[in-house]
Design an enzyme around this catalytic site. Structure first.
Site, mmCIF file in Angstrom:
data_model
loop_
_atom_site.group_PDB
_atom_site.id
_atom_site.type_symbol
_atom_site.label_atom_id
_atom_site.label_comp_id
_atom_site.label_asym_id
_atom_site.label_seq_id
_atom_site.Cartn_x
_atom_site.Cartn_y
_atom_site.Cartn_z
ATOM 1 N N ASN A 174 0.710 -1.298 0.011
ATOM 2 C CA ASN A 174 -0.003 -0.067 0.089
ATOM 3 C C ASN A 174 0.753 1.438 0.043
ATOM 4 O OD1 ASN A 174 -3.119 -1.068 0.170
ATOM 5 N ND2 ASN A 174 -1.816 -2.116 1.544
ATOM 6 N N GLU A 175 1.143 1.537 -1.268
ATOM 7 C CA GLU A 175 2.181 2.831 -1.182
ATOM 8 C C GLU A 175 1.293 4.129 -1.004
ATOM 9 O OE1 GLU A 175 5.072 2.017 -1.572
ATOM 10 O OE2 GLU A 175 5.529 0.883 -3.162
ATOM 11 N N PRO A 176 2.232 5.146 -0.689
ATOM 12 C CA PRO A 176 1.704 6.459 -0.392
ATOM 13 C C PRO A 176 0.506 6.597 -1.452
ATOM 14 C CG PRO A 176 4.167 6.604 -0.552
ATOM 15 C CD PRO A 176 3.775 5.285 -1.072
#
Ligand code: GLP
Length: 640
Positions: A174-176
């Protein structure tokens, strides 16, 4: 049914002493001395949970993670299975994520990773294992992800979710930008995430660009969550997730909203938490000289004012008034004292200055010359961390010897081996040389081996050997830039590295024994090393553990009473000014030389940001009001 709580002495202590942590920490955070101990505790608790459910004939639903972080946890679970007979027949697992586009049998697929690291060694039924499938056609991904969510729900929801944390603050992938209610989906990987996976994939260009990951919302639905983090490179992001605002820029920060989430971290990953970094802000401290220096440097940086310009009000208004009150000194005196302490870390004589008063110098004047041993985990490490210092030690007449602990062959790109083999073949052809049959056969076998293993396969020994030799040549070149001839460098090729691969190395007594032999033979006056605060699965941390064990095993040796061990942070998170015990300044020319040495490593695509980091430390010293240098290499004394 509730999951047993994380009962432990540490937790009791935490609950007895809440004001310390709660003031800044928004997630319960347990700090263990090392990753082994922390992993063993989590594994013991997981085993209890599995057994407890078995007694009532129920299943356990575990959410599992990949990466180096959970590896010691998985090893411990395997040990409990093998030695204590723990069965996994009632365990259902859901993995967080998978690279998109990688077939299951790809050596870097998470499917393969999980089987190698855990599933193949325990009795979990294959149909109870769930790992997102990275080969789903694009148009089916959406439905597939909804189906993954549905399977978790059908199984009864996650009892325990294990997490690591990426340097972007991601959990799963879950990237930025991932929202708190995101669910399983396709995601584009961040640049930093791909960079961190570059060593596994033999170069960043080979790292997939996207992945399928459980969402933040999926993770938050777990009944209990344990996030693990090891090593100094995680310290900053751990602090931001635990103490910062809840933000979609750091998906781990959403764990602040979960009632039953715990961060389980080692000391190196905890150093940025306020209670360790600025302890005077959370409670009473012992204002010894080191603590004063820390506080003064902090204040100077915070107010962007040189140390010698700080006044009483600056201390009082920033929460450090107690420092002045406790010593009954005025700001001026505290400033001078701390300024001098920082000043005294600076030396152009990293091996000590012969004939000079050494009361306030980091290194002793005698003996001179000193026997200096530099241990470099991978070949480039010594140059990255202390290229300038090596040159000075040599110039100043010390007896310098570098030991390259691992061959580093896993970092060498295929193309280097390929080119070497092609040159031999072309040479044989153009010379129409007779008697070259062996060379031609050798070159051909290299080409065949490379072709057979494909882009990401595991190199056979023949290829690793060649890559290691290519790197040796580059290492000799780099050493000679720093003024060291070939007889000043030695290669140990530690077995843990030769027999392993990134994230999966296993140290053994054979590694320690080789280093012990060197120490016993050389009887050094100074040792330089790195890796003490590294990710425990990295070659740097493994080499340091072997060195520490070898060194401590020789504690009766006479030479040890007069030996200093200096640490540098080559690939790990750089020291801050208040943590530095020795600062070796570099002139612009020396910085160029250091860059030249690092550039010799043509066959690897190493980019650790040096010497930029050396420039940053110099900038930090400058802003404290000390002399302005072009760059500084920083060291800390090892306290064993
Ligand atoms: C990958 C994984 C994460 C993991 C992270 C950190 O991005 N998808 O689940 O937490 O890497 O990896 P490591 O544990 O190797 O530091």
């Amino acid at each position: 049914m509730t999951v047993p709580s994380f009962t432990s002495a540490i937790l009791d202590e935490y609950d007895r002493n809440p004001s310390q942590q709660e003031r800044f920490e928004k997630i319960r955070t347990l700090v263990c001395p090392g990753s082994q101990e922390a992993s063993a505790r989590l594994a013991a608790e997981t085993a209890d949970l599995i057994r407890w459910r078995q007694e009532s004939g129920e299943k356990v639903i575990l959410g599992l993670a990949t990466g180096s972080t959970p590896v010691p946890f998985y090893r411990e679970l395997i040990r409990i299975h093998q030695e204590d007979g723990l069965s996994f027949h009632n365990v259902i697992t859901f993995n967080l994520d998978e690279y998109y586009g990688l077939p299951r049998d790809h050596p870097e697929s998470y499917y393969r990773f999980m089987h190698d690291q855990l599933f193949d060694h325990v009795d979990i039924p294959e149909d109870q294992i769930h790992i997102p499938d990275g080969t789903i056609p694009m148009e089916e991904v959406y439905d597939y992800c909804l189906g993954y969510e549905e399977s978790i729900r059908e199984a009864g929801g996650l009892d325990l979710q294990i997490l690591g944390i990426g340097r972007t603050g991601h959990i799963g992938f879950n990237e930025p930008g991932s929202s708190a209610d995101s669910i399983t989906r396709m995601i584009t990987l961040d640049r930093m995430t791909r960079q961190d996976a570059a060593a596994d994939f033999m170069g960043v260009a080979n790292v997939p660009r996207s992945a399928i990951t459980m969402g933040v919302g999926t993770i938050l639905e777990a009944r209990r969550i344990v996030l693990m983090a090891w090593g100094s490179n995680k310290a900053e992001i751990v602090q931001e997730a635990v103490e910062g605002l809840m933000t979609d820029q750091i998906s781990a920060s959403f764990l602040q909203s979960h009632k039953n989430a715990v961060f389980l971290i080692d000391e190196a990953a905890s150093t940025r938490l306020t209670r360790f970094r600025y302890p005077w802000l959370v409670g009473p401290v012992n204002w010894d000289a080191a603590m004063k220096r820390r506080a003064v440097v902090w204040l100077s940086k915070k107010l962007e004012k040189p140390i010698l310009k700080l006044v009483d009000e600056d201390y009082n208004e920033s929460g450090a008034g107690e420092l002045l009150a406790s010593t009954s000194e005025a700001a001026y005196e505290v400033n001078i004292d701390s300024f001098n302490r920082v000043q005294h870390t600076i030396t152009g004589w990293p091996g000590g200055k012969p004939g000079a008063d050494d009361t306030n110098r980091p290194e002793r004047a005698i003996p001179f010359p000193k026997k200096v041993l530099i241990f470099s985990p991978e070949p480039a490490d010594a140059f990255i961390g202390m290229g300038g210092t090596i040159e000075r030690l040599k110039e100043q007449g010390h007896d310098v010897q570098i030991y390259f602990l691992t061959s580093g062959n896993l970092r060498v790109a295929d193309v280097a081996a390929l080119n070497f083999a092609r040159v031999i073949l072309e040479m044989a052809e153009s010379l129409q040389a007779e008697g070259w049959e062996n060379q031609v056969a050798y070159a051909q076998s290299i080409l065949d081996a490379l072709e057979e293993k494909g882009e990401f396969g595991v190199d056979p020994e023949l290829v690793r050997k060649l890559k290691g030799l290519i790197l040796r040549g580059e290492t000799r070149d780099a050493a000679s830039v720093c003024g060291l001839d070939a007889d000043r460098i030695s290669f140990l090729d530690l077995p843990f590295y030769e027999e392993g691969r990134y994230r999966r190395f296993q140290r053994s007594e054979k590694d320690t024994a080789l280093i012990r032999e060197v120490l016993a033979d050389q009887c050094p006056d100074i040792i330089f090393a790195t890796g003490d605060a590294g990710d425990p699965s990295s070659p740097q941390a493994i080499c340091f553990a072997a060195l520490a064990e070898a060194y401590q095993g020789l504690s009766d040796a006479e030479w040890q009473s007069g030996c200093n061990v200096w640490l540098h942070r080559g690939r790990d998170h750089a020291y801050e000014a208040q943590e530095i015990d020795m600062a070796v300044p570099m002139s612009p020319d020396q910085v160029d030389e250091k860059s030249n040495a690092i550039r010799k490593f043509l066959s690897t695509s190493d980019d650790t940001g040096e010497p930029e980091r050396n420039r940053e430390i110099a900038g930090e010293y400058d802003s404290l009001g000390l002399a302005e240098y072009e760059a500084i290499e920083a060291f800390q004394i090892w306290k064993g």
